[in-house]
Design a protein around this motif. Structure first.
Motif, PDB file in Angstrom:
ATOM      1  N   ASP A  19      61.386 -98.584 -49.727  1.00 28.80           N
ATOM      2  CA  ASP A  19      61.452 -99.796 -48.979  1.00 28.80           C
ATOM      3  C   ASP A  19      62.758-100.304 -49.456  1.00 28.80           C
ATOM      4  O   ASP A  19      62.998-100.868 -50.483  1.00 28.80           O
ATOM      5  CB  ASP A  19      60.561-100.857 -49.080  1.00 28.80           C
ATOM      6  CG  ASP A  19      60.590-102.112 -48.365  1.00 28.80           C
ATOM      7  OD1 ASP A  19      61.694-102.311 -47.618  1.00 28.80           O
ATOM      8  OD2 ASP A  19      59.656-103.067 -48.391  1.00 28.80           O
ATOM      9  N   SER A  22      63.184-103.624 -50.937  1.00 29.21           N
ATOM     10  CA  SER A  22      62.501-104.123 -52.203  1.00 29.21           C
ATOM     11  C   SER A  22      63.231-103.421 -53.423  1.00 29.21           C
ATOM     12  O   SER A  22      63.873-102.461 -53.200  1.00 29.21           O
ATOM     13  CB  SER A  22      61.016-103.491 -52.063  1.00 29.21           C
ATOM     14  OG  SER A  22      60.313-103.722 -53.450  1.00 29.21           O
ATOM     15  N   GLN A  42      58.352 -99.177 -56.846  1.00 32.75           N
ATOM     16  CA  GLN A  42      58.563-100.406 -56.100  1.00 32.75           C
ATOM     17  C   GLN A  42      57.283-101.188 -55.850  1.00 32.75           C
ATOM     18  O   GLN A  42      56.212-100.532 -55.823  1.00 32.75           O
ATOM     19  CB  GLN A  42      59.024-100.024 -54.701  1.00 32.75           C
ATOM     20  CG  GLN A  42      60.455 -99.475 -54.627  1.00 32.75           C
ATOM     21  CD  GLN A  42      61.117 -99.393 -53.120  1.00 32.75           C
ATOM     22  OE1 GLN A  42      60.285 -98.818 -52.342  1.00 32.75           O
ATOM     23  NE2 GLN A  42      61.847-100.316 -52.882  1.00 32.75           N
ATOM     24  N   PRO A  44      56.294-103.559 -53.135  1.00 32.76           N
ATOM     25  CA  PRO A  44      56.863-104.159 -52.010  1.00 32.76           C
ATOM     26  C   PRO A  44      55.855-105.541 -51.844  1.00 32.76           C
ATOM     27  O   PRO A  44      56.559-106.282 -50.758  1.00 32.76           O
ATOM     28  CB  PRO A  44      56.818-103.245 -50.833  1.00 32.76           C
ATOM     29  CG  PRO A  44      55.894-102.380 -51.463  1.00 32.76           C
ATOM     30  CD  PRO A  44      56.058-102.259 -52.854  1.00 32.76           C
ATOM     31  N   THR A 187      58.641-109.771 -58.599  1.00 33.28           N
ATOM     32  CA  THR A 187      58.768-109.187 -57.244  1.00 33.28           C
ATOM     33  C   THR A 187      59.235-110.575 -56.363  1.00 33.28           C
ATOM     34  O   THR A 187      59.534-110.510 -55.186  1.00 33.28           O
ATOM     35  CB  THR A 187      57.567-108.938 -56.862  1.00 33.28           C
ATOM     36  OG1 THR A 187      56.291-109.924 -57.018  1.00 33.28           O
ATOM     37  CG2 THR A 187      57.205-107.520 -57.484  1.00 33.28           C
ATOM     38  N   THR A 190      65.194-111.822 -55.813  1.00 32.27           N
ATOM     39  CA  THR A 190      65.969-110.998 -54.841  1.00 32.27           C
ATOM     40  C   THR A 190      67.105-110.411 -55.726  1.00 32.27           C
ATOM     41  O   THR A 190      67.216-110.795 -56.812  1.00 32.27           O
ATOM     42  CB  THR A 190      66.544-111.863 -53.758  1.00 32.27           C
ATOM     43  OG1 THR A 190      67.435-113.084 -54.584  1.00 32.27           O
ATOM     44  CG2 THR A 190      65.528-112.598 -53.095  1.00 32.27           C
TER      45      THR A 190
END
Length: 222
Positions: A19, A22, A42, A44, A187, A190
């Motif tokens: 993704d 992510s 990841q 996500p 998570t 950003t």
């Protein structure tokens, strides 16, 4: 576990799990004469959601520069890099530095995981495994390692003891570290915020003017 994962479609070779929105984290087991095993993953949907293992790599008899090059040449949107606890060990010599320090010299600033009992790490993998989706193409050797991994049998005591030391151990150890690292992954962060936090910690709040171009603070290109 693998049979159930295959039935549930979590080992699908035809599904691209990556993704691009992510962050991609890396967990690794590092050796010298032994295999080095790296796993890219990841989260996500957050720490409690699916765990996407999107890539895997192993090799032996290589130095830190090779590992760094492998990470940098994969064009992922990187988050955090996780090392096993023994990455703080120093090499021989009066001017020796730790493996972690050597990786930092080459541009990779990783997080050293705390040492934990192997039985607890294995139990953690068993807990997380039902949430894992694994790229069957890029992680084929990882899947074979999971299938091969087993404990030694003590003939005298007629009990299973510690995990058998063979080729499968390194990938499975990397998987243990991956599961251990999940709780350390923010998570909600950003890529831009991750860079800002790192830069502010190193240089102060007024040092940089931030743009929309993401430069990962944990991976430097020289």
């Amino acid at each position: 576990e693998l049979e159930l994962a295959e039935i549930e479609g979590r080992l699908d070779k035809n599904v691209a799990l990556y993704d691009p929105t992510s962050l991609v984290h890396v967990a690794m087991d590092i050796g010298v004469s032994d295999d080095n095993a790296l796993l890219w993953f990841q989260l996500p949907q957050g720490k409690t959601g699916p765990v996407h293992i999107i890539d895997a790599y192993s090799i032996n008899n290589v130095g830190a520069s090779h590992i760094v090059n492998v990470i940098k040449t994969k064009e992922y949107n990187y988050g955090l890099i996780f090392y096993p606890h023994d990455m703080r060990n120093r090499e021989w010599g009066s001017d020796a530095i730790s493996r972690k320090e050597r990786m930092a010299q080459l541009g990779i600033n990783g997080i050293v995981l705390k040492q934990a009992l192997d039985v607890n790490l294995i139990d953690n993998v068993k807990t997380v495994f039902p949430r894992m989706l694994i790229n069957g193409n890029k992680c084929e050797r990882l899947l074979k390692a999971i299938e091969q991994y087993h404990r030694e049998f003590d003939e005298e005591k007629q009990i299973y003891t510690k995990p058998l030391v063979d080729w499968s151990r390194h990938y499975c150890d990397a998987l243990k570290y991956l599961c251990q690292a999940i709780d350390l992954c923010d998570t909600s962060t950003t890529p831009e915020a991750l860079r800002r936090e790192r830069d502010e910690a190193l240089y102060g709040k007024s040092h940089y003017t931030y743009s929309n171009t993401y430069t990962n603070p944990f991976i430097k290109n020289y």
